[in-house]
Design a protein around this motif. Structure first.
Motif, PDB file in Angstrom:
ATOM      1  N   VAL A   1       0.898  -1.182  -0.017  1.00 32.28           N
ATOM      2  CA  VAL A   1      -0.089   0.131   0.027  1.00 32.28           C
ATOM      3  C   VAL A   1       0.923   1.322   0.114  1.00 32.28           C
ATOM      4  O   VAL A   1       1.801   1.172   0.790  1.00 32.28           O
ATOM      5  CB  VAL A   1      -0.920   0.162   1.234  1.00 32.28           C
ATOM      6  N   ILE A   2       0.580   1.974  -0.620  1.00 25.91           N
ATOM      7  CA  ILE A   2       1.299   3.600  -0.857  1.00 25.91           C
ATOM      8  C   ILE A   2       0.430   4.453  -0.039  1.00 25.91           C
ATOM      9  O   ILE A   2      -0.891   4.555  -0.054  1.00 25.91           O
ATOM     10  CB  ILE A   2       1.339   4.041  -2.219  1.00 25.91           C
ATOM     11  N   ALA A   3       1.152   5.167   1.047  1.00 23.94           N
ATOM     12  CA  ALA A   3       0.227   5.994   1.949  1.00 23.94           C
ATOM     13  C   ALA A   3       1.193   7.351   1.818  1.00 23.94           C
ATOM     14  O   ALA A   3       2.600   7.490   1.825  1.00 23.94           O
ATOM     15  CB  ALA A   3       0.316   5.420   3.211  1.00 23.94           C
ATOM     16  N   LEU A   4       0.413   8.405   1.721  1.00 25.78           N
ATOM     17  CA  LEU A   4       0.902   9.719   1.642  1.00 25.78           C
ATOM     18  C   LEU A   4       0.705  10.459   2.953  1.00 25.78           C
ATOM     19  O   LEU A   4      -0.308  10.523   3.235  1.00 25.78           O
ATOM     20  CB  LEU A   4       0.165  10.770   0.320  1.00 25.78           C
ATOM     21  N   ASN A   5       1.617  11.023   3.678  1.00 29.01           N
ATOM     22  CA  ASN A   5       1.344  11.758   4.844  1.00 29.01           C
ATOM     23  C   ASN A   5       0.771  13.186   4.339  1.00 29.01           C
ATOM     24  O   ASN A   5       0.897  13.709   3.305  1.00 29.01           O
ATOM     25  CB  ASN A   5       2.935  12.237   5.463  1.00 29.01           C
ATOM     26  N   LYS A   6       0.137  13.824   5.288  1.00 22.89           N
ATOM     27  CA  LYS A   6      -0.542  15.070   4.929  1.00 22.89           C
ATOM     28  C   LYS A   6       0.362  16.216   4.667  1.00 22.89           C
ATOM     29  O   LYS A   6       0.182  17.098   4.159  1.00 22.89           O
ATOM     30  CB  LYS A   6      -1.717  15.585   6.136  1.00 22.89           C
ATOM     31  N   SER A   7       1.668  16.106   5.051  1.00 19.62           N
ATOM     32  CA  SER A   7       2.638  17.086   5.149  1.00 19.62           C
ATOM     33  C   SER A   7       3.053  17.429   3.458  1.00 19.62           C
ATOM     34  O   SER A   7       3.337  18.414   3.155  1.00 19.62           O
ATOM     35  CB  SER A   7       3.787  16.947   5.817  1.00 19.62           C
ATOM     36  N   ALA A   8       2.721  16.149   2.801  1.00 18.02           N
ATOM     37  CA  ALA A   8       3.025  16.085   1.296  1.00 18.02           C
ATOM     38  C   ALA A   8       1.866  17.213   0.616  1.00 18.02           C
ATOM     39  O   ALA A   8       2.447  17.718  -0.172  1.00 18.02           O
ATOM     40  CB  ALA A   8       3.088  14.729   0.806  1.00 18.02           C
ATOM     41  N   PHE A   9       0.938  16.976   1.123  1.00 16.88           N
ATOM     42  CA  PHE A   9      -0.345  17.868   0.484  1.00 16.88           C
ATOM     43  C   PHE A   9       0.046  19.278   0.896  1.00 16.88           C
ATOM     44  O   PHE A   9      -0.526  20.294   0.188  1.00 16.88           O
ATOM     45  CB  PHE A   9      -1.617  17.328   0.999  1.00 16.88           C
ATOM     46  N   GLN A  10       0.413  19.527   2.250  1.00 15.75           N
ATOM     47  CA  GLN A  10       0.949  20.888   2.519  1.00 15.75           C
ATOM     48  C   GLN A  10       1.832  21.370   1.776  1.00 15.75           C
ATOM     49  O   GLN A  10       1.848  22.839   1.485  1.00 15.75           O
ATOM     50  CB  GLN A  10       0.943  20.862   4.180  1.00 15.75           C
ATOM     51  N   THR A  11       2.904  20.894   1.543  1.00 17.89           N
ATOM     52  CA  THR A  11       4.020  21.158   0.839  1.00 17.89           C
ATOM     53  C   THR A  11       3.707  21.599  -0.627  1.00 17.89           C
ATOM     54  O   THR A  11       4.194  22.538  -1.212  1.00 17.89           O
ATOM     55  CB  THR A  11       5.038  20.362   0.782  1.00 17.89           C
ATOM     56  N   ILE A  12       2.678  20.712  -1.345  1.00 17.01           N
ATOM     57  CA  ILE A  12       2.476  21.133  -2.617  1.00 17.01           C
ATOM     58  C   ILE A  12       1.620  22.336  -2.719  1.00 17.01           C
ATOM     59  O   ILE A  12       1.778  23.218  -3.450  1.00 17.01           O
ATOM     60  CB  ILE A  12       1.459  19.917  -3.222  1.00 17.01           C
ATOM     61  N   ALA A  13       0.641  22.572  -1.836  1.00 17.91           N
ATOM     62  CA  ALA A  13      -0.083  23.640  -1.566  1.00 17.91           C
ATOM     63  C   ALA A  13       0.902  24.979  -1.423  1.00 17.91           C
ATOM     64  O   ALA A  13       0.694  26.126  -1.991  1.00 17.91           O
ATOM     65  CB  ALA A  13      -1.143  23.727  -0.568  1.00 17.91           C
ATOM     66  N   LYS A  14       1.664  24.806  -0.536  1.00 21.32           N
ATOM     67  CA  LYS A  14       2.692  25.956  -0.237  1.00 21.32           C
ATOM     68  C   LYS A  14       3.389  26.344  -1.303  1.00 21.32           C
ATOM     69  O   LYS A  14       3.595  27.631  -1.740  1.00 21.32           O
ATOM     70  CB  LYS A  14       3.518  25.618   0.893  1.00 21.32           C
ATOM     71  N   ASN A  15       4.043  25.285  -2.089  1.00 23.09           N
ATOM     72  CA  ASN A  15       4.645  25.859  -3.438  1.00 23.09           C
ATOM     73  C   ASN A  15       3.873  26.396  -4.443  1.00 23.09           C
ATOM     74  O   ASN A  15       4.271  27.421  -5.117  1.00 23.09           O
ATOM     75  CB  ASN A  15       5.295  24.480  -4.204  1.00 23.09           C
ATOM     76  N   VAL A  16       2.627  26.099  -4.611  1.00 18.40           N
ATOM     77  CA  VAL A  16       1.607  26.729  -5.537  1.00 18.40           C
ATOM     78  C   VAL A  16       1.418  28.273  -5.158  1.00 18.40           C
ATOM     79  O   VAL A  16       1.587  28.944  -5.991  1.00 18.40           O
ATOM     80  CB  VAL A  16       0.241  25.956  -5.710  1.00 18.40           C
ATOM     81  N   ILE A  17       1.035  28.281  -3.759  1.00 20.06           N
ATOM     82  CA  ILE A  17       1.067  29.776  -3.134  1.00 20.06           C
ATOM     83  C   ILE A  17       2.110  30.475  -3.380  1.00 20.06           C
ATOM     84  O   ILE A  17       1.927  31.888  -3.766  1.00 20.06           O
ATOM     85  CB  ILE A  17       0.379  29.770  -1.818  1.00 20.06           C
ATOM     86  N   GLU A  18       3.185  30.062  -3.216  1.00 21.66           N
ATOM     87  CA  GLU A  18       4.511  30.657  -3.362  1.00 21.66           C
ATOM     88  C   GLU A  18       4.761  31.297  -4.671  1.00 21.66           C
ATOM     89  O   GLU A  18       5.501  32.330  -5.144  1.00 21.66           O
ATOM     90  CB  GLU A  18       5.865  30.308  -2.719  1.00 21.66           C
ATOM     91  N   GLU A  19       4.358  30.527  -5.567  1.00 20.26           N
ATOM     92  CA  GLU A  19       4.519  30.838  -6.979  1.00 20.26           C
ATOM     93  C   GLU A  19       3.952  31.945  -7.516  1.00 20.26           C
ATOM     94  O   GLU A  19       4.336  32.711  -8.608  1.00 20.26           O
ATOM     95  CB  GLU A  19       4.371  29.518  -8.054  1.00 20.26           C
ATOM     96  N   ASP A  20       2.796  32.172  -6.942  1.00 19.60           N
ATOM     97  CA  ASP A  20       1.900  33.316  -7.518  1.00 19.60           C
ATOM     98  C   ASP A  20       2.189  34.596  -6.784  1.00 19.60           C
ATOM     99  O   ASP A  20       2.228  34.451  -5.658  1.00 19.60           O
ATOM    100  CB  ASP A  20       0.286  32.947  -7.014  1.00 19.60           C
ATOM    101  N   GLU A  21       2.484  35.684  -7.694  1.00 16.11           N
ATOM    102  CA  GLU A  21       3.037  36.934  -6.901  1.00 16.11           C
ATOM    103  C   GLU A  21       1.951  37.920  -6.508  1.00 16.11           C
ATOM    104  O   GLU A  21       1.976  38.783  -6.017  1.00 16.11           O
ATOM    105  CB  GLU A  21       3.773  37.656  -8.159  1.00 16.11           C
ATOM    106  N   ARG A  22       0.704  37.505  -7.078  1.00 17.52           N
ATOM    107  CA  ARG A  22      -0.497  38.179  -6.563  1.00 17.52           C
ATOM    108  C   ARG A  22      -0.932  38.049  -4.860  1.00 17.52           C
ATOM    109  O   ARG A  22      -1.656  38.486  -4.383  1.00 17.52           O
ATOM    110  CB  ARG A  22      -1.679  37.754  -7.268  1.00 17.52           C
ATOM    111  N   LEU A  23      -0.555  36.889  -4.427  1.00 19.95           N
ATOM    112  CA  LEU A  23      -0.542  36.615  -2.781  1.00 19.95           C
ATOM    113  C   LEU A  23       0.431  36.020  -2.277  1.00 19.95           C
ATOM    114  O   LEU A  23       1.587  35.605  -2.921  1.00 19.95           O
ATOM    115  CB  LEU A  23      -1.813  35.628  -2.787  1.00 19.95           C
ATOM    116  N   LYS A  24       0.467  35.943  -0.901  1.00 18.05           N
ATOM    117  CA  LYS A  24       1.421  35.256  -0.151  1.00 18.05           C
ATOM    118  C   LYS A  24       0.751  34.673   1.025  1.00 18.05           C
ATOM    119  O   LYS A  24      -0.365  35.018   1.583  1.00 18.05           O
ATOM    120  CB  LYS A  24       2.685  36.211   0.172  1.00 18.05           C
ATOM    121  N   LEU A  25       1.268  33.580   1.806  1.00 14.40           N
ATOM    122  CA  LEU A  25       0.947  32.953   2.769  1.00 14.40           C
ATOM    123  C   LEU A  25       0.891  33.930   3.947  1.00 14.40           C
ATOM    124  O   LEU A  25       1.812  34.777   4.056  1.00 14.40           O
ATOM    125  CB  LEU A  25       1.752  31.998   3.414  1.00 14.40           C
ATOM    126  N   ALA A  26      -0.137  33.866   4.942  1.00 14.00           N
ATOM    127  CA  ALA A  26      -0.289  34.810   5.872  1.00 14.00           C
ATOM    128  C   ALA A  26       0.543  34.251   6.916  1.00 14.00           C
ATOM    129  O   ALA A  26       0.722  33.079   7.452  1.00 14.00           O
ATOM    130  CB  ALA A  26      -1.784  34.861   6.595  1.00 14.00           C
TER     131      ALA A  26
END
Length: 109
Positions: free
Chosen positions: A16-41
């Protein structure tokens, strides 16, 4: 206790392949950091992170607190980043997120 991973349904009988929730958080963080119109609070409270991920009954619930550029269309920015996070998680992990919540907590001047 909260579940910390999602087991992916794979066709092979080896394991079974299992993904930790931190993998999803990292993907979301990378997407948000790429967009210059917004940033993480940023938060002043300890242990309060801008991106939270919960796994409830094998459903991925992701929320992100962001600040949006003052001259950007807030609705369009949120729709765009939601779509990009969804596409990236689906493409990188093969799992379809159930909810992506973008919360605007302020503006960048």
């Amino acid at each position: 206790m909260a579940q910390e991973y999602i087991a992916l349904k794979d066709n092979n009988k080896i394991g079974v392949i299992a993904l930790n929730k931190s993998a999803f958080q990292t993907i979301a963080k990378n997407v948000i950091e790429e967009d210059e119109r917004l940033k993480l609070a940023e938060s002043n409270a300890p242990f309060k992170y801008a991106i939270t991920c919960k796994i409830v009954n094998d459903q991925l619930l992701l929320s992100a607190d962001v600040k949006v550029n003052y001259n950007a269309n807030v609705n369009q920015v949120c729709v765009d980043v939601q779509g990009k996070i969804f596409e990236n998680i689906e493409h990188m992990t093969g799992y379809t997120p159930d909810m992506i919540d973008i919360r605007v907590v302020g503006f960048i001047f």
